[in-house]
Design an enzyme around this catalytic site. Structure first.
Site, PDB file in Angstrom:
ATOM      1  N   ASP A  81       0.859  -1.185   0.000  1.00  0.00           N
ATOM      2  CA  ASP A  81       0.000   0.000   0.000  1.00  0.00           C
ATOM      3  C   ASP A  81       0.894   1.233   0.000  1.00  0.00           C
ATOM      4  OD1 ASP A  81       0.092   0.990   3.095  1.00  0.00           O
ATOM      5  OD2 ASP A  81      -0.019  -1.196   3.037  1.00  0.00           O
ATOM      6  N   ASP A 170      -9.744   3.270   6.011  1.00  0.00           N
ATOM      7  CA  ASP A 170      -8.597   3.216   6.918  1.00  0.00           C
ATOM      8  C   ASP A 170      -8.995   3.958   8.188  1.00  0.00           C
ATOM      9  OD1 ASP A 170      -6.239   3.516   8.289  1.00  0.00           O
ATOM     10  OD2 ASP A 170      -5.115   4.430   6.638  1.00  0.00           O
ATOM     11  N   GLU A 172      -8.012   4.243  12.114  1.00  0.00           N
ATOM     12  CA  GLU A 172      -6.941   3.919  13.049  1.00  0.00           C
ATOM     13  C   GLU A 172      -6.662   5.118  13.933  1.00  0.00           C
ATOM     14  OE1 GLU A 172      -2.851   4.166  11.355  1.00  0.00           O
ATOM     15  OE2 GLU A 172      -3.872   3.970   9.394  1.00  0.00           O
TER      16      GLU A 172
END
Length: 282
Positions: A81, A170, A172
């Site tokens: 990624d 994503d 986090e």
């Protein structure tokens, strides 16, 4: 303001008793809300610039670095990624090293687009990889549905061509402030649900969730409701994947290091290449 010169003596001044008591009363009655919040206190000159976040940024800060997984299954498929940090990527070099799938950061919040997105997203496709896009969530800036729209409008779309993977949320640690973006666990679950529902409405696909187990526990309270529909991309920089977030019995992808032998973070797909194609096709 009078200047105090070395050696001079300042005369002492005393407040009348009534004024002193009034001042003390004001100090003692300042509302608790006036105190800085966790998010405010942790947002300082050392925080990175908005837009600079990328997959695993919080993992490095909280869980440290890792190495190549030991004893992983032979049927796993190597991936990477990338984000704007990598700039123009040498995709042929990655292909020659055995990388067969890639995700590129497209957006963050509703304020940032990766300036290298076209080279990274199209470049991986052009060398034969199966590719996808991810969105770095900032639940403290705008709502989940608004960020899903921004993502879908700027690179997060999907087409059933066997080479395009579903978009990734994503979610986090917050690199800019409070770890959970100032949200309660229930409010965070609501935000994530709003994003996932809008993304599916826009693209017809269930988004992949990228997260770390410790963040998921801290910020969602071990919520289990997304595991049935949304594939898990687990972040853990260690030789084993460890405990998964609540609800998931297996992972689809595993980001195992941010310091791989070639550019970008390195990942394992939990299956052979035909399973990567199956995820792309939906």
């Amino acid at each position: 303001m009078p200047v105090h010169r070395p050696g001079s003596v300042r005369p002492r001044r005393f407040l009348p008793a009534g004024l002193l008591l009034a001042a003390l009363s004001l100090v003692l009655t300042v509302p608790a809300s006036a105190a800085p919040t966790t998010a405010t206190a942790s947002t300082d000159a050392t925080a990175p610039a908005r837009g600079s976040a990328h997959m695993g940024m919080g993992v490095v800060a909280h869980d440290g670095q890792g190495g190549v997984p030991a004893g992983t299954r032979a049927v796993q498929t190597e991936g990477v990624d990338v984000s704007g940090h990598q700039g123009d990527v040498a995709w042929q070099t990655l292909w020659n090293s055995g990388v067969r799938w890639a995700y590129t950061k497209a957006t963050e919040g509703t304020y940032y687009r990766n300036p290298y997105f076209a080279q990274q997203y199209n470049g991986s496709y052009d060398v034969g990889m199966i590719r996808g896009a991810y969105h770095f969530a900032t639940p403290d800036t705008t709502g989940g549905a608004a960020q899903a729209d921004y993502f879908a409008d700027h690179g997060g779309g999907w087409s059933k061509d066997g080479r395009t993977l579903p978009g990734v949320l994503d979610i986090e640690w917050n690199p800019y402030g409070d770890a959970c973006y100032g949200r309660t666990q229930s409010a965070m679950v609501t935000w994530i649900r709003d994003f996932l529902n809008r993304y599916k409405a826009r693209t017809g696909r269930d988004a992949v969730i990228y997260t770390a187990t410790s963040w998921w526990t801290q910020c969602t309270g071990d919520y289990v409701g997304f595991a049935a529909a949304n594939p898990l991309w687990i972040a853990r920089y260690a030789s084993t994947v460890g405990t998964l977030p609540a609800g998931w019995s297996y992972y689809t992808m595993w980001q195992y290091t941010s310091s791989g032998p070639t550019v970008g973070d390195h990942d394992k797909f939990n299956g052979a290449l035909d399973r990567v194609v199956a995820l792309a096709n939906g």
